[in-house]
Motif scaffolding. Sequence first.
Motif, PDB file in Angstrom:
ATOM      1  N   UNK A 136       0.837  -1.181   0.000  1.00 30.56           N
ATOM      2  CA  UNK A 136       0.000   0.000   0.000  1.00 30.56           C
ATOM      3  C   UNK A 136       0.882   1.244   0.000  1.00 30.56           C
ATOM      4  N   UNK A 137       0.534   2.218  -0.813  1.00 26.89           N
ATOM      5  CA  UNK A 137       1.243   3.498  -0.748  1.00 26.89           C
ATOM      6  C   UNK A 137       0.205   4.620  -0.664  1.00 26.89           C
ATOM      7  N   UNK A 138       0.578   5.684   0.037  1.00 24.78           N
ATOM      8  CA  UNK A 138      -0.315   6.831   0.174  1.00 24.78           C
ATOM      9  C   UNK A 138       0.539   8.092   0.119  1.00 24.78           C
ATOM     10  N   UNK A 139       0.036   9.130  -0.561  1.00 24.25           N
ATOM     11  CA  UNK A 139       0.717  10.426  -0.541  1.00 24.25           C
ATOM     12  C   UNK A 139      -0.316  11.496  -0.219  1.00 24.25           C
ATOM     13  N   UNK A 140       0.075  12.410   0.648  1.00 23.51           N
ATOM     14  CA  UNK A 140      -0.859  13.424   1.140  1.00 23.51           C
ATOM     15  C   UNK A 140      -0.372  14.822   0.774  1.00 23.51           C
ATOM     16  N   UNK A 141      -1.322  15.717   0.601  1.00 24.84           N
ATOM     17  CA  UNK A 141      -0.993  17.126   0.386  1.00 24.84           C
ATOM     18  C   UNK A 141      -0.531  17.460  -1.018  1.00 24.84           C
ATOM     19  N   UNK A 142      -0.767  16.583  -1.969  1.00 29.98           N
ATOM     20  CA  UNK A 142      -0.407  16.857  -3.367  1.00 29.98           C
ATOM     21  C   UNK A 142      -1.687  16.865  -4.187  1.00 29.98           C
ATOM     22  N   UNK A 143      -2.179  18.053  -4.530  1.00 28.69           N
ATOM     23  CA  UNK A 143      -3.451  18.060  -5.258  1.00 28.69           C
ATOM     24  C   UNK A 143      -3.272  18.066  -6.774  1.00 28.69           C
ATOM     25  N   UNK A 144      -2.048  18.298  -7.206  1.00 29.04           N
ATOM     26  CA  UNK A 144      -1.730  18.331  -8.636  1.00 29.04           C
ATOM     27  C   UNK A 144      -1.955  16.947  -9.267  1.00 29.04           C
ATOM     28  N   UNK A 145      -2.532  16.915 -10.452  1.00 29.75           N
ATOM     29  CA  UNK A 145      -2.774  15.641 -11.145  1.00 29.75           C
ATOM     30  C   UNK A 145      -1.457  14.930 -11.488  1.00 29.75           C
ATOM     31  N   UNK A 146      -0.345  15.660 -11.452  1.00 31.69           N
ATOM     32  CA  UNK A 146       0.959  15.027 -11.695  1.00 31.69           C
ATOM     33  C   UNK A 146       1.244  13.979 -10.627  1.00 31.69           C
ATOM     34  N   UNK A 147       0.736  14.202  -9.406  1.00 35.38           N
ATOM     35  CA  UNK A 147       0.934  13.216  -8.330  1.00 35.38           C
ATOM     36  C   UNK A 147       0.164  11.933  -8.648  1.00 35.38           C
ATOM     37  N   UNK A 148      -1.034  12.092  -9.208  1.00 41.06           N
ATOM     38  CA  UNK A 148      -1.833  10.922  -9.588  1.00 41.06           C
ATOM     39  C   UNK A 148      -1.067  10.099 -10.630  1.00 41.06           C
ATOM     40  N   UNK A 149      -0.520  10.826 -11.623  1.00 46.89           N
ATOM     41  CA  UNK A 149       0.218  10.141 -12.691  1.00 46.89           C
ATOM     42  C   UNK A 149       1.482   9.492 -12.140  1.00 46.89           C
ATOM     43  N   UNK A 150       2.127  10.179 -11.192  1.00 48.35           N
ATOM     44  CA  UNK A 150       3.381   9.637 -10.663  1.00 48.35           C
ATOM     45  C   UNK A 150       3.167   8.312  -9.930  1.00 48.35           C
ATOM     46  N   UNK A 151       2.081   8.202  -9.160  1.00 45.71           N
ATOM     47  CA  UNK A 151       1.898   6.924  -8.450  1.00 45.71           C
ATOM     48  C   UNK A 151       1.514   5.800  -9.422  1.00 45.71           C
ATOM     49  N   UNK A 152       0.813   6.155 -10.495  1.00 43.18           N
ATOM     50  CA  UNK A 152       0.495   5.143 -11.504  1.00 43.18           C
ATOM     51  C   UNK A 152       1.788   4.672 -12.178  1.00 43.18           C
ATOM     52  N   UNK A 153       2.666   5.647 -12.436  1.00 44.91           N
ATOM     53  CA  UNK A 153       3.963   5.312 -13.050  1.00 44.91           C
ATOM     54  C   UNK A 153       4.810   4.476 -12.087  1.00 44.91           C
ATOM     55  N   UNK A 154       4.709   4.779 -10.784  1.00 50.77           N
ATOM     56  CA  UNK A 154       5.478   4.040  -9.778  1.00 50.77           C
ATOM     57  C   UNK A 154       5.007   2.585  -9.706  1.00 50.77           C
ATOM     58  N   UNK A 155       3.690   2.393  -9.752  1.00 50.93           N
ATOM     59  CA  UNK A 155       3.137   1.030  -9.750  1.00 50.93           C
ATOM     60  C   UNK A 155       3.609   0.282 -10.993  1.00 50.93           C
ATOM     61  N   UNK A 156       3.571   0.981 -12.125  1.00 49.52           N
ATOM     62  CA  UNK A 156       3.997   0.382 -13.385  1.00 49.52           C
ATOM     63  C   UNK A 156       5.471  -0.012 -13.323  1.00 49.52           C
ATOM     64  N   UNK A 157       6.277   0.865 -12.770  1.00 48.56           N
ATOM     65  CA  UNK A 157       7.713   0.602 -12.661  1.00 48.56           C
ATOM     66  C   UNK A 157       7.975  -0.646 -11.814  1.00 48.56           C
ATOM     67  N   UNK A 158       7.244  -0.776 -10.707  1.00 49.09           N
ATOM     68  CA  UNK A 158       7.425  -1.962  -9.855  1.00 49.09           C
ATOM     69  C   UNK A 158       6.999  -3.230 -10.599  1.00 49.09           C
ATOM     70  N   UNK A 159       5.874  -3.167 -11.298  1.00 47.03           N
ATOM     71  CA  UNK A 159       5.409  -4.346 -12.038  1.00 47.03           C
ATOM     72  C   UNK A 159       6.425  -4.764 -13.106  1.00 47.03           C
ATOM     73  N   UNK A 160       7.049  -3.770 -13.754  1.00 44.77           N
ATOM     74  CA  UNK A 160       8.073  -4.092 -14.772  1.00 44.77           C
ATOM     75  C   UNK A 160       9.247  -4.824 -14.122  1.00 44.77           C
ATOM     76  N   UNK A 161       9.689  -4.318 -12.939  1.00 44.96           N
ATOM     77  CA  UNK A 161      10.819  -4.958 -12.252  1.00 44.96           C
ATOM     78  C   UNK A 161      10.493  -6.388 -11.843  1.00 44.96           C
TER      79      UNK A 161
END
Length: 421
Positions: A136-161
């Motif tokens: 589980x990961x959670x990030x707080x205080x980031x309302x920019x949609x870039x944060x949404x994209x970043x966690x999706x990219x982070x999940x993708x990066x882990x799945x690739x590894x």
Amino acid sequence: MTEDASPKKELAAVRGTKDILPKEVEGWQALERLARETFELYGYRELRAPVIEATELFEKGTGRTSDIVTKEMYTFTDKGGRSLTLRPEYTPSVVRAIIEHRLDLEVEPLRYYYMGPMFRYDKPQKGRFRQFHQIDIEVFGEKDAAADAEIIEMADSLLRKLGVTGTETLVNSVGCRECRPAYSRALREAAGKRKSGLCPDCQRKAETNPLRIFDCKVEACRAVARTFPLIQDFLCAECRDHFGKLLVFLDIYKIPYRVEPRLVRGLDYYTKTTFEVVSSHLGAQNSLVGGGRYDDMMKDFGGPDICAIGFAMGMERVLSIAELAPPKRKFLYLAYLGDEAKKAGLEMARYFRANGVECLVEFKDRGMKAHFGRANKLQAAWVLIVGGDEMKKGRFGLKEMATGRQVEGAREELLAFLREN
Ligand SMILES: [Zn+2]
Ligand SMILES: [Zn+2]
């Protein structure tokens, strides 16, 4: 004796739970290690919350009308008369911990990860357990949609590894408190017209929380749900803008995605972004990662008004399709003959272990032939031979099992040999 009372059944693992045996645990450890490494690259730190929480936390957080709270929680009254629940998900615990410890007042960014068991009283089926494990990961205080994209990219990066292939990323917006009421009204109206086609559960949901009809797995309900109006037509300007930006950032990260307007996820707290990563290698239970934004939970809990987004990854499912290289593990087996040799052998084992060499010592009197038979079966990389002759000379024999190569030397020389090989 009835079947239920037979000791064999009583002593088996509880239905829907499962032992993770040493043979499988290597995969789990690899997944945990890769997850930790990946998240820390993005500035996340681990936060470990208790397994039990006050039942109210999940009623308030996960939502009173969600399937999880109405049907699936392991809730019990403790000896003090308090209603407690084994956590069915992790997010409300993190929010509680932030408020309780006022982590929002600290300098560090509010980015957390966690791995551990969750509990849901669900129908056990393939790939689904009552005690299951999530990252589980959670990030707080980031309302920019870039944060949404970043966690999706982070999940993708882990799945690739992890060598996971054949995934698809689904994204949606479920609106906010400004725009969702109108959508809920439209849904309630649409569901009201088709009420007879819905299962009893969904007939109830049509009144209480029509959005939850999208979670129903009954085919008739799904067919009805396909005729419902789409959220996209109801989003307010802010939500539409946020969603548009999310898609732009996903393009920047080169994450292929599909907009899935019926992706609401089984939780009441989502606002704006929801997403899921699904696998084509799995059957009906194909979701690997699910997440979304929950901008209102913190203030609903009486904490500061801080927005949030996070995801959960199902560890059992990910491991079932991960392609991980088996770890290379080499250890030394100690073969000693007699009591004096045993003492000298133990000192040697202590020396090697202190220098990072795995040593297995089985405290059984064996002859040399039996020792080698055992070492062979265990697939030991090396056998250290300690007998009377070796002790007298202060030099010991070491056999490399794969090659049959044998060397002799003092302990420092043998350590040097082990390090080279
Ligand atoms: Zn909105
Ligand atoms: Zn239904």
